[in-house]
Design a protein around this motif. Structure first.
Motif, PDB file in Angstrom:
ATOM      1  N   ASN A 151       0.686  -1.378  -0.064  1.00 47.83           N
ATOM      2  CA  ASN A 151       0.025  -0.065  -0.009  1.00 47.83           C
ATOM      3  C   ASN A 151       0.716   1.205  -0.015  1.00 47.83           C
ATOM      4  OD1 ASN A 151      -2.665   0.923  -0.268  1.00 47.83           O
ATOM      5  ND2 ASN A 151      -3.009   1.362   1.931  1.00 47.83           N
ATOM      6  N   ASN A 152       2.084   1.259  -0.411  1.00 49.78           N
ATOM      7  CA  ASN A 152       2.887   2.119  -0.584  1.00 49.78           C
ATOM      8  C   ASN A 152       2.522   2.984  -1.744  1.00 49.78           C
ATOM      9  OD1 ASN A 152       4.964   2.235   1.435  1.00 49.78           O
ATOM     10  ND2 ASN A 152       5.585   0.465   0.496  1.00 49.78           N
ATOM     11  N   LEU A 153       2.353   4.378  -2.317  1.00 50.66           N
ATOM     12  CA  LEU A 153       1.822   5.109  -3.192  1.00 50.66           C
ATOM     13  C   LEU A 153       2.817   5.791  -3.855  1.00 50.66           C
ATOM     14  CD1 LEU A 153      -1.615   6.648  -3.278  1.00 50.66           C
ATOM     15  CD2 LEU A 153       0.316   8.044  -4.066  1.00 50.66           C
ATOM     16  N   TYR A 154       2.980   5.638  -5.226  1.00 47.79           N
ATOM     17  CA  TYR A 154       3.974   6.460  -5.952  1.00 47.79           C
ATOM     18  C   TYR A 154       3.122   7.376  -6.995  1.00 47.79           C
ATOM     19  CZ  TYR A 154       6.356   2.238  -4.526  1.00 47.79           C
ATOM     20  OH  TYR A 154       7.156   1.203  -3.813  1.00 47.79           O
ATOM     21  N   VAL A 155       3.843   8.382  -7.176  1.00 48.40           N
ATOM     22  CA  VAL A 155       3.009   9.591  -8.172  1.00 48.40           C
ATOM     23  C   VAL A 155       4.417  10.041  -9.042  1.00 48.40           C
ATOM     24  CG1 VAL A 155       2.108  11.746  -8.201  1.00 48.40           C
ATOM     25  CG2 VAL A 155       1.800  10.142  -6.173  1.00 48.40           C
ATOM     26  N   ALA A 156       3.764  10.118 -10.474  1.00 48.94           N
ATOM     27  CA  ALA A 156       4.594  10.620 -11.474  1.00 48.94           C
ATOM     28  C   ALA A 156       4.417  12.050 -11.218  1.00 48.94           C
ATOM     29  CB  ALA A 156       4.374   9.971 -12.688  1.00 48.94           C
ATOM     30  N   ASP A 157       5.457  12.786 -10.925  1.00 44.96           N
ATOM     31  CA  ASP A 157       5.422  14.351 -10.663  1.00 44.96           C
ATOM     32  C   ASP A 157       5.825  14.820 -12.097  1.00 44.96           C
ATOM     33  OD1 ASP A 157       5.265  16.520  -9.655  1.00 44.96           O
ATOM     34  OD2 ASP A 157       6.641  16.575  -8.106  1.00 44.96           O
ATOM     35  N   PHE A 158       4.985  15.082 -12.939  1.00 42.95           N
ATOM     36  CA  PHE A 158       5.229  15.654 -14.292  1.00 42.95           C
ATOM     37  C   PHE A 158       5.898  16.851 -14.366  1.00 42.95           C
ATOM     38  CE2 PHE A 158       3.810  17.630 -18.169  1.00 42.95           C
ATOM     39  CZ  PHE A 158       3.825  16.911 -19.102  1.00 42.95           C
ATOM     40  N   GLY A 167       9.104  12.481 -22.003  1.00 44.77           N
ATOM     41  CA  GLY A 167       9.980  13.297 -22.845  1.00 44.77           C
ATOM     42  C   GLY A 167      11.151  12.715 -23.673  1.00 44.77           C
ATOM     43  N   ASN A 168      11.565  11.678 -22.813  1.00 41.07           N
ATOM     44  CA  ASN A 168      12.664  10.907 -23.589  1.00 41.07           C
ATOM     45  C   ASN A 168      12.297   9.565 -24.407  1.00 41.07           C
ATOM     46  OD1 ASN A 168      15.039  12.358 -22.349  1.00 41.07           O
ATOM     47  ND2 ASN A 168      14.624  11.635 -20.519  1.00 41.07           N
ATOM     48  N   ASN A 169      10.723   9.398 -24.501  1.00 37.95           N
ATOM     49  CA  ASN A 169      10.240   8.061 -25.188  1.00 37.95           C
ATOM     50  C   ASN A 169      10.912   6.886 -24.941  1.00 37.95           C
ATOM     51  OD1 ASN A 169       8.259   9.454 -27.027  1.00 37.95           O
ATOM     52  ND2 ASN A 169      10.025  10.981 -27.427  1.00 37.95           N
ATOM     53  N   ARG A 170      10.836   6.636 -23.291  1.00 37.63           N
ATOM     54  CA  ARG A 170      11.362   5.353 -22.975  1.00 37.63           C
ATOM     55  C   ARG A 170      10.529   4.894 -21.810  1.00 37.63           C
ATOM     56  NH1 ARG A 170      17.204   7.413 -20.516  1.00 37.63           N
ATOM     57  NH2 ARG A 170      16.390   8.905 -19.036  1.00 37.63           N
ATOM     58  N   ILE A 171      10.833   3.771 -21.467  1.00 40.21           N
ATOM     59  CA  ILE A 171      10.326   3.015 -19.898  1.00 40.21           C
ATOM     60  C   ILE A 171      11.672   2.910 -19.213  1.00 40.21           C
ATOM     61  CG2 ILE A 171       9.217   1.167 -18.876  1.00 40.21           C
ATOM     62  CD1 ILE A 171       7.239   2.922 -20.994  1.00 40.21           C
ATOM     63  N   GLN A 172      11.630   3.412 -18.085  1.00 40.51           N
ATOM     64  CA  GLN A 172      12.629   3.380 -17.004  1.00 40.51           C
ATOM     65  C   GLN A 172      12.129   2.386 -15.878  1.00 40.51           C
ATOM     66  OE1 GLN A 172      15.927   5.775 -16.392  1.00 40.51           O
ATOM     67  NE2 GLN A 172      14.773   7.590 -16.978  1.00 40.51           N
ATOM     68  N   GLU A 173      12.976   1.380 -15.241  1.00 42.11           N
ATOM     69  CA  GLU A 173      12.644   0.471 -14.429  1.00 42.11           C
ATOM     70  C   GLU A 173      13.638   0.944 -13.063  1.00 42.11           C
ATOM     71  OE1 GLU A 173      12.728  -4.130 -13.239  1.00 42.11           O
ATOM     72  OE2 GLU A 173      13.050  -3.492 -15.195  1.00 42.11           O
ATOM     73  N   PHE A 174      12.976   0.889 -12.008  1.00 44.76           N
ATOM     74  CA  PHE A 174      13.435   1.360 -10.943  1.00 44.76           C
ATOM     75  C   PHE A 174      13.073   0.110  -9.775  1.00 44.76           C
ATOM     76  CE2 PHE A 174      12.919   5.228 -12.813  1.00 44.76           C
ATOM     77  CZ  PHE A 174      13.983   5.916 -12.798  1.00 44.76           C
ATOM     78  N   THR A 175      13.993   0.201  -8.576  1.00 40.62           N
ATOM     79  CA  THR A 175      13.734  -0.568  -7.505  1.00 40.62           C
ATOM     80  C   THR A 175      12.550   0.155  -6.639  1.00 40.62           C
ATOM     81  OG1 THR A 175      15.171   0.416  -5.863  1.00 40.62           O
ATOM     82  CG2 THR A 175      16.054  -1.449  -7.213  1.00 40.62           C
ATOM     83  N   SER A 176      11.775  -0.382  -5.884  1.00 38.34           N
ATOM     84  CA  SER A 176      10.801   0.378  -4.812  1.00 38.34           C
ATOM     85  C   SER A 176      11.565   1.750  -4.169  1.00 38.34           C
ATOM     86  CB  SER A 176      10.210  -0.634  -3.877  1.00 38.34           C
ATOM     87  OG  SER A 176      11.046  -1.033  -2.873  1.00 38.34           O
ATOM     88  N   GLY A 177      12.857   1.521  -3.971  1.00 43.42           N
ATOM     89  CA  GLY A 177      13.606   2.813  -3.269  1.00 43.42           C
ATOM     90  C   GLY A 177      14.008   3.845  -4.334  1.00 43.42           C
ATOM     91  N   SER A 199      12.282  13.079 -17.860  1.00 46.02           N
ATOM     92  CA  SER A 199      11.500  14.236 -18.616  1.00 46.02           C
ATOM     93  C   SER A 199       9.991  14.134 -18.887  1.00 46.02           C
ATOM     94  CB  SER A 199      12.268  14.747 -20.017  1.00 46.02           C
ATOM     95  OG  SER A 199      11.685  15.619 -20.641  1.00 46.02           O
ATOM     96  N   ASN A 200       9.399  14.746 -17.739  1.00 47.98           N
ATOM     97  CA  ASN A 200       7.993  14.838 -17.755  1.00 47.98           C
ATOM     98  C   ASN A 200       7.521  13.420 -17.739  1.00 47.98           C
ATOM     99  OD1 ASN A 200       8.368  17.561 -20.184  1.00 47.98           O
ATOM    100  ND2 ASN A 200       7.644  17.585 -18.051  1.00 47.98           N
ATOM    101  N   PRO A 201       7.581  12.830 -16.705  1.00 44.39           N
ATOM    102  CA  PRO A 201       7.089  11.354 -16.515  1.00 44.39           C
ATOM    103  C   PRO A 201       5.714  11.402 -16.506  1.00 44.39           C
ATOM    104  CG  PRO A 201       8.071  11.886 -14.323  1.00 44.39           C
ATOM    105  CD  PRO A 201       8.342  13.058 -15.508  1.00 44.39           C
ATOM    106  N   TRP A 202       5.001  10.417 -16.839  1.00 41.55           N
ATOM    107  CA  TRP A 202       3.466  10.264 -16.720  1.00 41.55           C
ATOM    108  C   TRP A 202       2.720   9.187 -16.195  1.00 41.55           C
ATOM    109  CZ3 TRP A 202       0.376  14.356 -16.663  1.00 41.55           C
ATOM    110  CH2 TRP A 202      -1.092  14.105 -16.489  1.00 41.55           C
ATOM    111  N   GLY A 203       3.072   8.010 -16.986  1.00 39.01           N
ATOM    112  CA  GLY A 203       2.592   6.865 -16.524  1.00 39.01           C
ATOM    113  C   GLY A 203       3.527   6.069 -15.531  1.00 39.01           C
TER     114      GLY A 203
END
Length: 389
Positions: free
Chosen positions: A277-284, A332-342, A313-317
């Motif tokens: 139930n951690n919540l993540y927001v893309a801060d565009f 803005g970079n027309n790519r998908i990036q993957e991160f850990t939960s941290g 660069s302007n993340p949305w989804g």
């Protein structure tokens, strides 16, 4: 006259030159028994076998003890005729000193560490520009449900929600343009709860509408310029708003529960929740991700404007899989990036274009199912792209 004749063995040492490569210590050699052969002319040969191992330095001096055994029968004749016979075995012992000169060959092993750019495995794509079933105009939000087994797309330009099987097979659609019940005005977000109910956010319409699992209209509530909608495992509903720039929580029936994040965002985009139930927001507008703990206290942020690994660069989804990996549509970079939960950078893929693995992003959504398949709304190309885990 009888003389005592003493037979002695004259030992001749054989110096062994030993070349030893690639070792690190000198081991004590083992000298097996050497054989002494004595001829009537009293000549003998001792050949000890020395085994030595050496890997450091240049010269090693090895001392080996040998035992030489006389196995011959020797007869000597002396005038006046006296015959004396010596009978084997006669045994001699001694010490042999061997100097070993060798050349050291060194092997250097080097381990290289590099940051790799991943290429996600393309699985499928569907959709083209248009208004027919399976076509899109400015598709934005996307959701996938393991309960229903369907993928849901907010087809904004056509004011409808389209429903597909996970392989892209068209199932149905609902919604028409307008402001009435079940109609849509700028429907940019979609989410599905654990019972198969569907929630649709409308930016210009200023509301969230709820539909049951048969897509029948159920209810609605007012919001202010909602950018996205999400549902947690407890069926609570969340949206992000451009007006006020907060994240809001509601009951499944639309009752307001809480708002937070004021002053944290610059045009907050999509929302995702993990299994804890951690919540993540893309801060565009701030080109970063903001994470809140389950009690909605600020847990952390990551990302800054740019095109390097971990920059945005302007993340949305945004979406989170069952392992806690976070996937971000870096528009803005027309790519998908993957991160850990941290927030640690893990991988990326994509570039601008219309080929497999290329994107033309706008305010594009992303979703992940329980098996780890990713579904990306490629808004500029009017298609859904699916990737293997």
């Amino acid at each position: 006259m009888k003389k005592n004749i003493m037979l002695s063995a004259v030992a001749i040492m054989v110096l062994l030159m030993w070349a030893v490569n690639g070792c690190k210590s000198i081991k004590s050699p083992t000298a097996p028994a050497a054989v002494l052969t004595q001829t009537p002319a009293s000549t003998s040969t001792k050949t000890p076998v020395i085994t030595a191992t050496n890997t450091s330095g240049n010269t090693a001096t090895i001392t080996a003890t040998f035992t030489a055994v006389n196995t011959s029968v020797n007869t000597s004749t002396i005038t006046p005729t006296v015959t004396e016979t010596s009978t084997a075995p006669n045994t001699e012992t001694g010490t042999s000193t061997i100097t070993v000169t060798y050349t050291v060959t060194r092997t250097v092993s080097q381990t290289l560490t590099a940051t790799e750019t991943a290429t996600a495995v393309f699985a499928a794509t569907w959709g083209t520009h248009g208004s027919e079933p399976g076509q899109f105009i400015n598709g934005q939000g996307i959701a996938v449900s393991d309960v229903t087994g369907y993928v849901y797309v907010a087809d904004d330009g056509n004011s409808r929600i389209q429903v597909f099987q996970k392989d892209g097979t068209y199932v149905t659609q609902f919604g028409t343009p307008g402001s009435g019940n079940g109609e849509f005005n700028d429907n940019n977000g979609v989410a599905v709860d654990q019972n198969g109910n569907v929630f649709v956010s409308e930016y210009s319409g200023g509301r969230i509408q709820k539909f049951d699992s048969t897509y029948a209209y159920k209810l609605q509530w007012s919001v202010s310029y909602s950018n996205a909608v999400a549902v947690d495992n407890g069926n609570n509903v969340y949206d992000s708003t451009q007006n006020g720039e907060t994240v809001n929580e509601y009951s499944n029936g639309g009752t307001f529960a809480a708002a937070w994040g004021a002053g944290q965002f610059n045009d907050p985009g999509d929302i995702a929740l993990d299994g804890s139930n951690n919540l993540y927001v893309a801060d565009f507008g701030n080109s970063r991700i903001v994470k809140f703990a389950s009690d909605r206290s600020l847990s952390g942020t990551w990302g800054s404007f740019g095109s390097g690994n971990g920059e945005l660069s302007n993340p949305w989804g945004i979406a989170v899989d069952t392992q806690g990996n976070v996937y971000v549509v870096d528009s803005g970079n027309n790519r998908i990036q993957e991160f850990t939960s941290g927030g640690a950078y893990e991988a990326q893929w994509g570039a601008f274009g219309s080929g497999d693995g290329q994107f033309s992003f706008g305010t594009s959504g992303i979703a992940v199912d329980g098996s780890g398949y990713l579904y990306v709304m490629d808004s500029g190309n009017n298609r859904v792209v699916k990737f293997h885990p």
